[in-house]
Design a protein around this motif. Structure first.
Motif, PDB file in Angstrom:
ATOM      1  N   ASP A  68       3.266  -5.311  -8.948  1.00  0.00           N
ATOM      2  CA  ASP A  68       2.398  -4.361  -9.864  1.00  0.00           C
ATOM      3  C   ASP A  68       2.188  -4.916 -11.280  1.00  0.00           C
TER       4      ASP A  68
ATOM      5  N   SER B 198      -2.350  -6.219  -5.685  1.00  0.00           N
ATOM      6  CA  SER B 198      -1.540  -5.179  -5.800  1.00  0.00           C
ATOM      7  C   SER B 198      -2.224  -3.871  -5.641  1.00  0.00           C
TER       8      SER B 198
ATOM      9  N   ASN C 274      -1.471  -1.010  -6.500  1.00  0.00           N
ATOM     10  CA  ASN C 274      -0.872   0.035  -7.668  1.00  0.00           C
ATOM     11  C   ASN C 274      -0.438  -0.858  -8.973  1.00  0.00           C
ATOM     12  N   PHE C 275      -1.571  -1.687  -9.441  1.00  0.00           N
ATOM     13  CA  PHE C 275      -1.474  -2.534 -10.385  1.00  0.00           C
ATOM     14  C   PHE C 275      -1.161  -1.761 -11.743  1.00  0.00           C
ATOM     15  N   ARG C 276      -0.219  -2.157 -12.511  1.00  0.00           N
ATOM     16  CA  ARG C 276       0.166  -1.428 -13.727  1.00  0.00           C
ATOM     17  C   ARG C 276      -0.010  -2.176 -14.962  1.00  0.00           C
TER      18      ARG C 276
ATOM     19  N   MET D 259      -5.568   0.250  -8.646  1.00  0.00           N
ATOM     20  CA  MET D 259      -4.557   0.986  -9.556  1.00  0.00           C
ATOM     21  C   MET D 259      -4.834   2.319  -9.183  1.00  0.00           C
TER      22      MET D 259
END
Length: 127
Positions: free
Chosen positions: A20, A37, A39-41, A61
């Protein structure tokens, strides 16, 4: 190094990374990274007399993400999916921050914020 530069070396295409958070440092060198990912942050990228290429086209995301960049005599290129909105908050000093990505066709909550500093180098975002 010279031999590989002239004649090529083994195939070194980056394998997709599913973390992430992306972190990268290139000093007198370069690296490529792909991220898938869901849920890339965000992340942090530094290029000093080198180059960084980050491919996020397979990532997604759930909330806005932030990437901090520092570039000095080098460059950072970031590829983003077509459904992401990009917001540049960088400071260029004899350098450039350039968003060449296409805006999403419909309003979206997926927003990538690029912030940081470029000294005699460049940051480019594209699809």
């Amino acid at each position: 190094f010279v031999f590989r530069g002239v004649f090529g070396g083994p195939d070194r295409r980056p394998a997709p990374d599913s973390t992430d958070w992306v972190s990268g440092l290139a000093i007198l060198a370069g690296f490529e990274r792909k991220n898938n990912s869901q849920n890339f942050r965000g992340g942090d990228l530094t290029a000093f007399m080198g180059g960084v290429e980050l491919d996020l086209r397979m990532a997604s995301m759930r909330e806005p993400a932030i990437i901090d960049v520092f570039v000095m005599w080098g460059g950072v290129g970031i590829y983003v999916p077509r459904d992401w909105t990009v917001e540049l908050r960088g400071t260029p000093l004899m350098a450039g921050f350039e968003d060449n990505s296409q805006p999403p066709p419909a309003p979206t909550e997926k927003r990538l914020v690029i912030r940081g500093l470029a000294l005699m180098g460049g940051v480019e975002i594209k699809n």
